[in-house]
Design an enzyme around this catalytic site. Structure first.
Site, PDB file in Angstrom:
ATOM      1  CB  CYS A   1      -4.196   1.521   2.256  1.00 55.10           C
ATOM      2  SG  CYS A   1      -5.215   2.701   1.881  1.00 55.10           S
TER       3      CYS A   1
ATOM      4  CB  CYS B   1      -0.914   0.066   1.194  1.00 48.28           C
ATOM      5  SG  CYS B   1      -2.467  -1.130   1.015  1.00 48.28           S
TER       6      CYS B   1
END
Ligand code: SF4
Length: 230
Positions: free
Chosen positions: A220, A108
């Site tokens: 994320c 991420c």
């Protein structure tokens, strides 16, 4: 004032305070297509950016192009840096996110956080589609906040909207939306990290569902109020 008018008013306040330096990072989820419609309908000078992680579902690309065609907005797509992805994949493989939370966060970081940082260069404020109803951790959020992670102001025009408000607006205004929402995907991210949910499951249960640890969070890192998995 109704919720739509309140949201438009906040967006207008944001653009008058931060003209030329306000960004909307759009993921094309249900909340974000509502914001796109409001921005286009009211001719608000907000720079629209989106992150193409390279792992998005086809349905997200479809709604991206449908929005581009319907709204005529300049949607700026930011990709991860090729070198960063190549180094990561050579070291840990293309599906590293299934190996550990650390590797998922690393993916991420490369595919989302770093491109978002590039997209926000020069920005003094950004707009999000966060809603209080989405999580207990968002209950105390304010419409205007300091985003400490990025050092800029953050405007949350949809905080008071319910999920029903969002879908009523989409349907009444014929707003394009991600067709995965019709297949029990309330929250949509990258294809390998998103699945449909079952009746009664938490709306975020379809994100990184293989992470069973108590402290796993279904975020994320783009926003500072992570949602603990239930
Ligand atoms: Fe990588 Fe999955 Fe995060 Fe997308 S959601 S950037 S594929 S770990």
């Amino acid at each position: 004032m109704d919720k739509v008018s309140e949201s438009v008013s906040l967006l207008q306040q944001a653009t008058s305070e931060f003209s030329e330096s306000i960004v909307f990072a759009c993921s094309f989820g249900a909340e974000d297509v509502v914001l796109l419609d409001l921005i286009a309908r009211h001719h608000l000078q907000i720079r629209i950016v989106t992150l193409d992680t390279g792992r998005l579902p086809q349905e997200t690309y479809d709604v991206m192009d449908a929005c581009r065609a319907q709204f005529g907005l300049d949607i700026q797509v930011y990709f991860p840096q090729a070198d960063d992805v190549e180094v990561m994949v050579r070291k840990d493989g293309v599906n590293l996110f299934y190996d550990s939370i650390e590797k998922r966060k690393a993916c991420c970081h490369v595919r989302k956080i770093l491109p978002l940082k590039r997209a926000l260069v020069g920005a003094k404020a950004w707009v999000t589609g966060l809603r209080k109803e989405q999580a207990d951790s968002r209950a105390d959020m304010k419409a205007i906040e300091d985003d400490k992670a990025f050092g800029i102001k953050k405007f949350n025009p949809l905080l008071a909207w319910t999920e029903k408000d969002i879908w009523t607006y989409i349907n009444e205004n014929d707003v394009p939306y991600n067709k995965l929402h019709n297949q029990f995907y309330p929250s949509i991210g990258c294809a390998p990290c998103t699945r449909a949910i079952s009746v009664g499951e938490d709306p975020r249960a379809g994100r990184w569902w293989w992470e069973q640890q108590e402290d796993a969070v279904a975020e994320c890192g783009l926003h500072a109020s992570p949602i603990a998995k239930k």
